[in-house]
Design a protein around this motif. Structure first.
Motif, PDB file in Angstrom:
ATOM      1  N   PHE A 188       0.769  -1.116   0.097  1.00  0.00           N
ATOM      2  CA  PHE A 188      -0.021   0.222   0.043  1.00  0.00           C
ATOM      3  C   PHE A 188       0.789   1.069  -0.117  1.00  0.00           C
ATOM      4  CE2 PHE A 188       0.778  -1.372   4.343  1.00  0.00           C
ATOM      5  CZ  PHE A 188       1.136  -0.207   4.945  1.00  0.00           C
ATOM      6  N   SER A 189       0.302   2.210  -0.509  1.00  0.00           N
ATOM      7  CA  SER A 189       0.996   3.519  -0.368  1.00  0.00           C
ATOM      8  C   SER A 189       1.128   4.052   0.975  1.00  0.00           C
ATOM      9  CB  SER A 189       0.469   4.655  -1.468  1.00  0.00           C
ATOM     10  OG  SER A 189      -1.031   4.755  -1.388  1.00  0.00           O
ATOM     11  N   HIS A 190       2.393   4.351   1.289  1.00  0.00           N
ATOM     12  CA  HIS A 190       2.574   5.025   2.519  1.00  0.00           C
ATOM     13  C   HIS A 190       4.090   5.418   2.728  1.00  0.00           C
ATOM     14  CE1 HIS A 190       1.730   6.193   6.738  1.00  0.00           C
ATOM     15  NE2 HIS A 190       2.669   5.527   7.269  1.00  0.00           N
ATOM     16  N   PHE A 191       4.351   6.430   3.315  1.00  0.00           N
ATOM     17  CA  PHE A 191       5.728   6.997   3.028  1.00  0.00           C
ATOM     18  C   PHE A 191       6.682   6.953   4.493  1.00  0.00           C
ATOM     19  CE2 PHE A 191       3.179   9.814   0.078  1.00  0.00           C
ATOM     20  CZ  PHE A 191       3.627   8.984  -1.026  1.00  0.00           C
ATOM     21  N   ALA A 192       6.308   6.345   5.217  1.00  0.00           N
ATOM     22  CA  ALA A 192       7.152   5.718   6.352  1.00  0.00           C
ATOM     23  C   ALA A 192       6.892   4.428   6.926  1.00  0.00           C
ATOM     24  CB  ALA A 192       6.757   7.000   7.417  1.00  0.00           C
ATOM     25  N   LYS A 193       7.759   4.074   7.679  1.00  0.00           N
ATOM     26  CA  LYS A 193       7.505   2.714   8.360  1.00  0.00           C
ATOM     27  C   LYS A 193       6.242   2.748   9.073  1.00  0.00           C
ATOM     28  CE  LYS A 193       9.798  -0.323  11.555  1.00  0.00           C
ATOM     29  NZ  LYS A 193       9.483  -1.672  10.799  1.00  0.00           N
ATOM     30  N   VAL A 194       5.604   1.617   9.174  1.00  0.00           N
ATOM     31  CA  VAL A 194       4.604   1.490  10.100  1.00  0.00           C
ATOM     32  C   VAL A 194       5.008   1.134  11.402  1.00  0.00           C
ATOM     33  CG1 VAL A 194       2.192   0.497  10.526  1.00  0.00           C
ATOM     34  CG2 VAL A 194       2.941   0.657   8.053  1.00  0.00           C
ATOM     35  N   THR A 195       4.794   2.058  12.319  1.00  0.00           N
ATOM     36  CA  THR A 195       5.299   1.656  13.736  1.00  0.00           C
ATOM     37  C   THR A 195       4.680   0.611  14.511  1.00  0.00           C
ATOM     38  OG1 THR A 195       3.837   3.147  15.066  1.00  0.00           O
ATOM     39  CG2 THR A 195       5.891   4.039  13.900  1.00  0.00           C
ATOM     40  N   ALA A 254       9.662  -2.236   3.587  1.00  0.00           N
ATOM     41  CA  ALA A 254       9.415  -1.363   2.383  1.00  0.00           C
ATOM     42  C   ALA A 254       9.456  -2.600   1.141  1.00  0.00           C
ATOM     43  CB  ALA A 254      10.555  -0.479   2.505  1.00  0.00           C
ATOM     44  N   VAL A 255       8.830  -2.065   0.352  1.00  0.00           N
ATOM     45  CA  VAL A 255       8.647  -2.547  -1.082  1.00  0.00           C
ATOM     46  C   VAL A 255       9.488  -1.734  -2.113  1.00  0.00           C
ATOM     47  CG1 VAL A 255       7.298  -3.589  -2.994  1.00  0.00           C
ATOM     48  CG2 VAL A 255       6.515  -3.775  -0.543  1.00  0.00           C
ATOM     49  N   ALA A 256       9.031  -0.727  -2.162  1.00  0.00           N
ATOM     50  CA  ALA A 256       9.521   0.362  -3.232  1.00  0.00           C
ATOM     51  C   ALA A 256       9.255   1.707  -2.652  1.00  0.00           C
ATOM     52  CB  ALA A 256       9.189   0.069  -4.591  1.00  0.00           C
ATOM     53  N   ALA A 257       9.845   3.019  -3.579  1.00  0.00           N
ATOM     54  CA  ALA A 257       9.732   4.216  -2.879  1.00  0.00           C
ATOM     55  C   ALA A 257       8.132   4.506  -2.560  1.00  0.00           C
ATOM     56  CB  ALA A 257      10.188   5.169  -3.733  1.00  0.00           C
ATOM     57  N   GLY A 258       7.780   4.758  -1.351  1.00  0.00           N
ATOM     58  CA  GLY A 258       6.446   5.213  -1.032  1.00  0.00           C
ATOM     59  C   GLY A 258       5.344   3.850  -0.892  1.00  0.00           C
ATOM     60  N   VAL A 259       5.910   2.833  -0.739  1.00  0.00           N
ATOM     61  CA  VAL A 259       5.118   1.532  -0.661  1.00  0.00           C
ATOM     62  C   VAL A 259       5.677   0.722   0.294  1.00  0.00           C
ATOM     63  CG1 VAL A 259       4.227  -0.442  -2.115  1.00  0.00           C
ATOM     64  CG2 VAL A 259       4.752   1.573  -3.356  1.00  0.00           C
TER      65      VAL A 259
END
Length: 869
Positions: free
Chosen positions: A593-600, A683-688
């Protein structure tokens, strides 16, 4: 007229002729094994031509996003060099599925171009298929006769099979075609040279703008042609070329389709378009490539190292290379153009505008990463040039730069030329071919022709039942990685075909007296294809198709859990969260999913709690079919890059919580999931970002295994009262011991260095020290050599060691000795030592190291270095 007005006129014209305007299919293809991308307007209608599916409308028109960078239609290396090739382009098209044919298609083409767009008829030429004796195909006399009603016979030209027999690929629908070309030269140029002589000769001002394909045949695996069930019309007109003609420009890039992007790029690189050929090519590459990059990402394909993702990455890196090399821009540039492009196409392809922030972030990260690669590649290139003695860089070295460092070959040749060097092009091509051959052998899929038993569709009945009587309608043989498999299609099937992230069903086809196991089920366009390892003796009889019920149940549970998860992610992280990929199978789920930071950890715990709460509420899973527009008004979430029909399947788990368009299989109530547990976040890719999770019995097993691990650790640590505190103490003790050990090892190495000083002997005015010592790593050997630096003067040191049965060498040279004797440590390694120890290495001119397979030659290494003095 603007490009928007020209596009609108085309669609409205064919709407007035009874055509239904349909949306563009995604540019990224998911259910066609023969293509990575939509490369022609007809791709989404392929099943209509083959008779696999009945079209809802007999006549349609659209503007289709297309990408041509691989396979039969590959324009990439021409893009930017000339003024009319593109990677991503819009294909305006009108289609007839067994309705009108050549007469109407030709008449309407002429009417639109000459009466609506007002192109003078004396600037147009048409080509028709001249026939082909080898294929036993006659001249397209029918098309010739219809064209005579509109255009002078002198302007009707004969075209060969290459130009006037259209084929989508090696196999598939095809037929004769009639191209329309326009002469954009000045009146004086036209008077001097007859335009007919320039048609299909790659003249930049005499260009094809429209192709009317008359689909009549299906190209088979054995190259034979079989008549299609019905005759169809498939036309394609490149919007970019049409706009150029109607706006009176000399280049596609001079039109408003590209000038908006070029002018935006000018601001960032402080150069002007139209002033120099090299910079003009760079501007054209940027303006073209950003379109291909953005629309593929918006349709769900992220840059990656394989498949379609690799093509996107390759296009992006080509654009970066051009602005890096020819516009002297060393900072990310492409991402700045994303909002400009998104705004430009907001009304036509709104999916990019809706995801502009996400796409911009992905492009920025990819650019930034490749710019770092270029910098490291340039440093490596400098090392290569420093070690090149015969003015020629080896082909395999250039390939290593390309393959390992991602350094473009043409940039290697450019830098080499600037430094008076050449690159062994043949050697590079040979290494590249070897890699391609290996890759092709690993992925090659050889598909035979379908053997048709009965002319019937392929319907899915697996929502309601898992077992059903059925019959095989067609089958074929496929070979992948040297193994033979078979594919069968049933008239109706309970087997779910891989789609929407959910894996395909497995199970059994019960023929009379014989069971055939289904190992996978996939979609090929609109066919449901069952993969089996053998065919039955009597394939034409009735069978019972039975899905593996246990796997289906667990898969359905994980799919329903994915919907609950998606809603919880948006609730906790924000409404910017959008699905970018998923995998649902019996053993678990994966959700990108699109998200720009690690999910804490705190956010994960909160999301997990929400999902489990919804499970405990035992919400009914309500599934209904309704018109797509009605579903979207309800707030149903649709995936970017998916092609939806006019009627869609809507899965609701509480109207206030989760409403999604989905064709997958689901449980009846959320309570059937039992529990939900995260197993990973990454992380998968930039912003994902990616989360992985399990539910039901799989979750229960996962939790039990984790508890067992804790129990095992407690036993090993003799059941401490506070397990966490005990482990923390163990980690602290280990770190302390490692630090103490490092200090002791350093002292020991310094002692070894001190003990070697007296072994130095004078050789031709230099203190030469050669010794074979006992150390446990190449780094330790290097440290000993470095420790000798302050202990000696006017020296050349060569130390060797055997580490794990392998040779290690370190060479240290005093700077004065290096200059006076013209000896460099890195060159000694390359020219004298590597071959002796069957290895390699490198470094600086005063300190270099090497490693190799042969440790029996270490004494010879010392003598060789000594002999250089």
């Amino acid at each position: 007229m603007t490009a928007s007005e020209i596009r609108k006129q085309f669609l409205e014209f064919f709407q007035s002729k009874g055509h239904q305007v349909v949306p563009s299919a995604p540019i990224v293809l998911k259910n066609d094994p023969t293509l990575l991308f939509t490369n022609a307007g007809m791709n989404q209608f392929k099943d209509y031509f083959l008779g696999n599916k009945v079209p809802q409308y007999k006549r349609v028109t659209d503007t289709q996003k297309c990408l041509r960078v691989s396979g039969k239609h590959n324009d990439l290396e021409e893009v930017g060099i000339d003024t009319y090739h593109h990677t991503m382009f819009e294909m305006l098209g009108n289609w007839s599925f067994g309705d009108y044919f050549k007469k109407e298609a030709i008449a309407w083409s002429w009417e639109l171009l000459t009466e609506v767009y007002k192109i003078p008829g004396d600037r147009l030429y048409v080509t028709i298929f001249e026939g082909d004796a080898a294929e036993k195909l006659d001249k397209d006399q029918e098309a010739f006769d219809y064209w005579k009603q509109h255009i002078d016979e002198k302007r009707i030209l004969m075209g060969n099979k290459k130009d006037n027999f259209w084929e989508m690929g090696e196999t598939g629908p095809c037929g004769p075609c009639s191209e329309i070309h326009v002469d954009c030269r000045t009146d004086a140029e036209r008077a001097a040279v007859d335009g007919a002589s320039l048609v299909n000769k790659d003249h930049p001002q005499v260009i094809e703008i429209w192709n009317n394909v008359f689909m009549q045949f299906n190209r088979m695996k054995d190259k034979s042609l079989q008549p299609l069930p019905a005759k169809h019309v498939d036309t394609g007109m490149g919007l970019e070329r049409l706009v150029r003609v109607l706006q009176g420009k000399q280049s596609n890039y001079d039109t408003d389709l590209f000038q908006t992007l070029i002018k935006a790029a000018e601001k960032y690189c402080h150069k002007k378009y139209g002033q120099a050929e090299k910079t003009d090519i760079a501007f054209r590459v940027i303006a073209d490539h950003i379109r291909a990059i953005c629309f593929t990402i918006a349709d769900g394909q992220l840059p990656s190292n394989t498949g379609a993702g690799y093509v996107v990455r390759r296009i992006l890196r080509r654009a970066v290379r051009y602005y890096f090399s020819f516009l002297d821009v060393k900072e990310p540039l492409l991402h700045e153009l994303v909002p400009v492009l998104a705004k430009q196409f907001e009304e036509v392809f709104p999916e990019l505008f809706e995801q502009a922030d996400f796409v911009k972030k992905v492009v920025y990260e990819e650019e930034n990463s490749f710019l770092r690669t270029l910098e490291s590649g340039i440093r490596r290139m400098e090392e290569v040039m420093a070690n090149t003695t015969d003015k020629i860089i080896e082909g395999r070295t250039a390939f290593e730069l390309y393959d390992t460092f991602g350094f473009p070959y043409d940039l290697t040749t450019l830098i080499a030329t600037e430094n008076g060097l050449k690159v062994d092009e043949l050697g590079f091509e040979a290494a590249l071919k070897e890699q391609k051959d290996r890759s092709r052998a690993a992925t090659e899929l050889d598909m035979g022709d379908w053997q048709v038993l009965q002319d019937a569709g392929s319907s899915f009945i697996g929502y309601e039942q898992l077992t059903s009587p059925a019959q095989v309608t067609k089958y074929r043989t496929i070979k992948a990685k040297g193994k033979e498999q078979y594919q069968v299609v049933l008239n109706h099937t309970p087997f779910y075909a891989e789609s929407g992230g959910q894996v395909g069903d497995t199970g059994v086809l019960h023929f009379e007296g014989e069971d055939i196991y289904v190992t996978d089920t996939k979609k090929e366009n609109d066919l449901i294809v069952h993969f089996v390892n053998k065919l039955p003796q009597a394939i034409e009889g009735e069978l019972i198709a039975e899905v593996d019920a246990g796997k289906r149940k667990s898969t359905a549970m994980h799919h329903s859990a994915t919907h609950l998860l998606h809603a919880a992610l948006r609730q906790v992280l924000g409404t910017h969260v959008a699905q970018k990929g998923s995998l649902v199978h019996a053993e678990g789920l994966r959700f990108d999913f699109s998200h720009f930071a690690k999910v804490t950890d705190e956010e994960l715990a909160q999301i997990e709690a929400i999902v489990n709460e919804k499970i405990r509420e035992n919400i009914p899973v309500v599934i209904t079919e309704m018109p797509k527009d009605e579903a979207l008004k309800l707030g149903a979430m649709a995936l970017f890059g998916e092609k939806y029909g006019d009627f869609v399947r809507v899965v609701v788990m509480d109207h206030n919580y989760s409403v999604e368009l989905c064709g997958g299989t689901h449980v009846g109530h959320t309570g059937e999931l039992g529990m939900f547990k995260f197993t990973g976040e990454s992380a998968v890719a930039a912003g994902v970002r990616r989360v992985e999770a399990v539910t039901g019995e799989v979750a229960e097993h996962y939790i039990n295994s984790q508890l067992q691990h804790v129990k095992d650790v407690k036993i090993l640590l003799k059941n401490p009262k506070d397990l966490v505190k005990t482990v923390e103490q163990l980690v602290a003790d280990k770190a302390k011991l490692e630090k103490e050990l490092a200090v002791l090892e350093q002292q020991q190495l310094q002692q070894v260095a001190a003990s070697l000083v007296n072994k130095a002997i004078p050789v031709n005015g230099v203190n030469f020290l050669g010794a074979n010592i006992d150390v446990n790593s190449g780094d330790a050997l290097k440290q000993v050599a470095f420790s000798l630096k302050p202990l000696l003067e006017n020296y050349l040191v060569v130390l060797t060691a055997t580490v794990g049965n392998k040779a290690q060498v370190a060479i240290l040279i005093d700077e004065k000795v290096s200059e006076s004797k013209q000896l460099e440590a890195n060159k000694i390694i390359k020219e004298h030592i590597s071959s002796l120890i069957k290895g390699g290495g490198g470094g600086q001119k005063t300190l270099a190291t090497a490693g190799g397979q042969d440790s029996s030659q270490l004494d010879a290494v010392i003598e060789k270095v000594k002999s250089l003095l």
